[in-house]
Design a protein around this motif. Structure first.
Motif, short mmCIF file in Angstrom:
data_model
loop_
_atom_site.label_atom_id
_atom_site.label_comp_id
_atom_site.label_asym_id
_atom_site.label_seq_id
_atom_site.Cartn_x
_atom_site.Cartn_y
_atom_site.Cartn_z
N ILE A 62 0.85 -1.19 0.00
CA ILE A 62 0.00 0.00 0.00
C ILE A 62 0.89 1.25 0.00
CG2 ILE A 62 -1.66 1.33 1.38
CD1 ILE A 62 -2.94 -1.08 0.05
N GLU A 63 1.95 1.22 0.78
CA GLU A 63 2.85 2.37 0.86
C GLU A 63 3.52 2.63 -0.48
OE1 GLU A 63 2.78 -0.17 3.13
OE2 GLU A 63 1.75 1.01 4.67
N GLU A 64 3.96 1.57 -1.16
CA GLU A 64 4.58 1.74 -2.48
C GLU A 64 3.59 2.31 -3.49
OE1 GLU A 64 7.97 -1.76 -2.58
OE2 GLU A 64 5.86 -2.33 -2.79
N LEU A 65 2.36 1.80 -3.46
CA LEU A 65 1.34 2.32 -4.37
C LEU A 65 1.08 3.79 -4.09
CD1 LEU A 65 -1.25 -0.55 -4.62
CD2 LEU A 65 0.39 0.20 -6.33
N SER A 66 1.03 4.14 -2.83
CA SER A 66 0.82 5.53 -2.45
C SER A 66 1.93 6.42 -3.01
CB SER A 66 0.74 5.65 -0.93
OG SER A 66 0.45 6.97 -0.55
N LEU A 67 3.14 5.93 -2.96
CA LEU A 67 4.27 6.69 -3.53
C LEU A 67 4.12 6.86 -5.04
CD1 LEU A 67 7.28 5.12 -1.59
CD2 LEU A 67 6.39 7.45 -1.36
N LEU A 68 3.60 5.84 -5.69
CA LEU A 68 3.44 5.91 -7.15
C LEU A 68 2.34 6.87 -7.58
CD1 LEU A 68 3.80 2.19 -8.29
CD2 LEU A 68 5.41 4.05 -8.67
N VAL A 69 1.25 6.93 -6.84
CA VAL A 69 0.09 7.70 -7.31
C VAL A 69 -0.03 9.10 -6.73
CG1 VAL A 69 -1.22 5.60 -7.80
CG2 VAL A 69 -1.56 6.78 -5.62
N ASN A 70 0.62 9.38 -5.63
CA ASN A 70 0.46 10.69 -4.99
C ASN A 70 1.44 11.71 -5.55
OD1 ASN A 70 -1.68 10.27 -3.16
ND2 ASN A 70 -0.31 9.05 -1.90
N LEU A 75 7.78 12.37 -5.88
CA LEU A 75 8.76 11.39 -6.37
C LEU A 75 9.01 11.65 -7.84
CD1 LEU A 75 7.89 7.87 -4.93
CD2 LEU A 75 9.89 9.24 -4.49
N SER A 76 10.24 11.59 -8.23
CA SER A 76 10.57 11.82 -9.63
C SER A 76 10.16 10.62 -10.48
CB SER A 76 12.07 12.07 -9.78
OG SER A 76 12.79 10.86 -9.55
N TYR A 77 10.09 10.87 -11.77
CA TYR A 77 9.80 9.78 -12.70
C TYR A 77 10.84 8.68 -12.55
CZ TYR A 77 9.62 7.13 -17.02
OH TYR A 77 9.56 6.11 -17.92
N GLU A 78 12.09 9.05 -12.40
CA GLU A 78 13.17 8.05 -12.29
C GLU A 78 13.00 7.20 -11.03
OE1 GLU A 78 15.51 7.07 -14.46
OE2 GLU A 78 14.50 8.44 -15.85
N GLU A 79 12.58 7.81 -9.93
CA GLU A 79 12.37 7.05 -8.70
C GLU A 79 11.21 6.07 -8.86
OE1 GLU A 79 13.64 9.96 -5.07
OE2 GLU A 79 12.05 10.70 -6.41
N LYS A 80 10.15 6.52 -9.50
CA LYS A 80 9.00 5.64 -9.74
C LYS A 80 9.39 4.52 -10.71
CE LYS A 80 5.51 9.15 -8.87
NZ LYS A 80 4.38 9.91 -9.39
N LYS A 81 10.16 4.86 -11.71
CA LYS A 81 10.62 3.87 -12.69
C LYS A 81 11.46 2.79 -12.01
CE LYS A 81 13.34 3.49 -16.91
NZ LYS A 81 14.21 4.21 -17.86
N LYS A 82 12.32 3.18 -11.09
CA LYS A 82 13.15 2.21 -10.36
C LYS A 82 12.29 1.26 -9.53
CE LYS A 82 17.42 4.85 -10.03
NZ LYS A 82 18.36 5.55 -9.15
N MET A 83 11.23 1.79 -8.91
CA MET A 83 10.33 0.94 -8.13
C MET A 83 9.69 -0.12 -9.02
SD MET A 83 8.33 3.68 -5.71
CE MET A 83 7.16 2.47 -5.13
N VAL A 84 9.23 0.29 -10.19
CA VAL A 84 8.57 -0.64 -11.11
C VAL A 84 9.57 -1.65 -11.66
CG1 VAL A 84 7.30 -0.82 -13.28
CG2 VAL A 84 6.72 0.99 -11.64
N GLU A 85 10.75 -1.18 -12.02
CA GLU A 85 11.79 -2.09 -12.53
C GLU A 85 12.17 -3.14 -11.48
OE1 GLU A 85 14.08 0.81 -15.73
OE2 GLU A 85 14.75 0.79 -13.66
N GLN A 86 12.21 -2.74 -10.21
CA GLN A 86 12.52 -3.69 -9.14
C GLN A 86 11.44 -4.75 -9.03
OE1 GLN A 86 15.27 -4.18 -7.38
NE2 GLN A 86 14.25 -5.92 -6.43
N LYS A 87 10.18 -4.35 -9.16
CA LYS A 87 9.08 -5.34 -9.11
C LYS A 87 9.18 -6.30 -10.29
CE LYS A 87 7.13 -4.30 -5.35
NZ LYS A 87 7.23 -5.17 -4.20
N ILE A 88 9.54 -5.79 -11.45
CA ILE A 88 9.69 -6.67 -12.62
C ILE A 88 10.78 -7.70 -12.35
CG2 ILE A 88 10.46 -6.73 -15.03
CD1 ILE A 88 8.98 -4.02 -15.38
N LYS A 89 11.88 -7.28 -11.76
CA LYS A 89 12.96 -8.22 -11.42
C LYS A 89 12.47 -9.28 -10.42
CE LYS A 89 16.85 -5.18 -12.31
NZ LYS A 89 17.96 -4.39 -11.74
#
Length: 119
Positions: A62-70, A75-89
């Motif tokens: 929930i906290e990660e989703l909150s970071l993505l949508v708020n 949060l910069s695009y690059e920070e959000k991109k890193k979060m998503v890339e980590q989940k893909i890994k």
């Protein structure tokens, strides 16, 4: 739409929808208040909430989703991109383990695995 309609269309309990609002997972663009202060949701919220369910199913917290949508969290695009890339890994790691497990189970069925139970 009222909250009951959204609940029926998404399969999410009303309590979950209210929880998501408290956690700032539902952006203001999807909800307004009427003259009686009742929530009125746009039809686009259904697709959005289905996306939220998908992200939760791949272990976003929930906290990660909150970071993505708020937007307020800045949060910069690059920070959000890193979060998503980590989940893909993480998903790729799980997929690799599942393939290995599937191969082992097939070997058991074929009597090729060094396993104590014969199938």
């Amino acid at each position: 739409m009222k909250i009951n309609d959204v609940s029926k269309l998404t399969g999410l309990p009303i309590s979950t929808l209210r929880f998501y609002e408290r956690k700032n997972l539902i952006p203001d663009v999807f909800v307004q208040r009427d003259a009686n202060n009742y929530r009125i949701y746009t039809k686009e919220i259904v697709e959005y909430l289905n996306d939220v369910k998908t992200l939760l199913s791949v272990e976003f917290s929930i906290e990660e989703l909150s970071l993505l949508v708020n937007q307020e969290l800045h949060l910069s695009y690059e920070e959000k991109k890193k979060m998503v890339e980590q989940k893909i890994k993480e998903i790729e790691g799980i997929q690799k383990q599942l393939r290995k497990s599937k191969k082992f189970l097939k070997a058991i069925l074929e009597g090729k695995a060094n396993f104590q139970t014969m199938c």
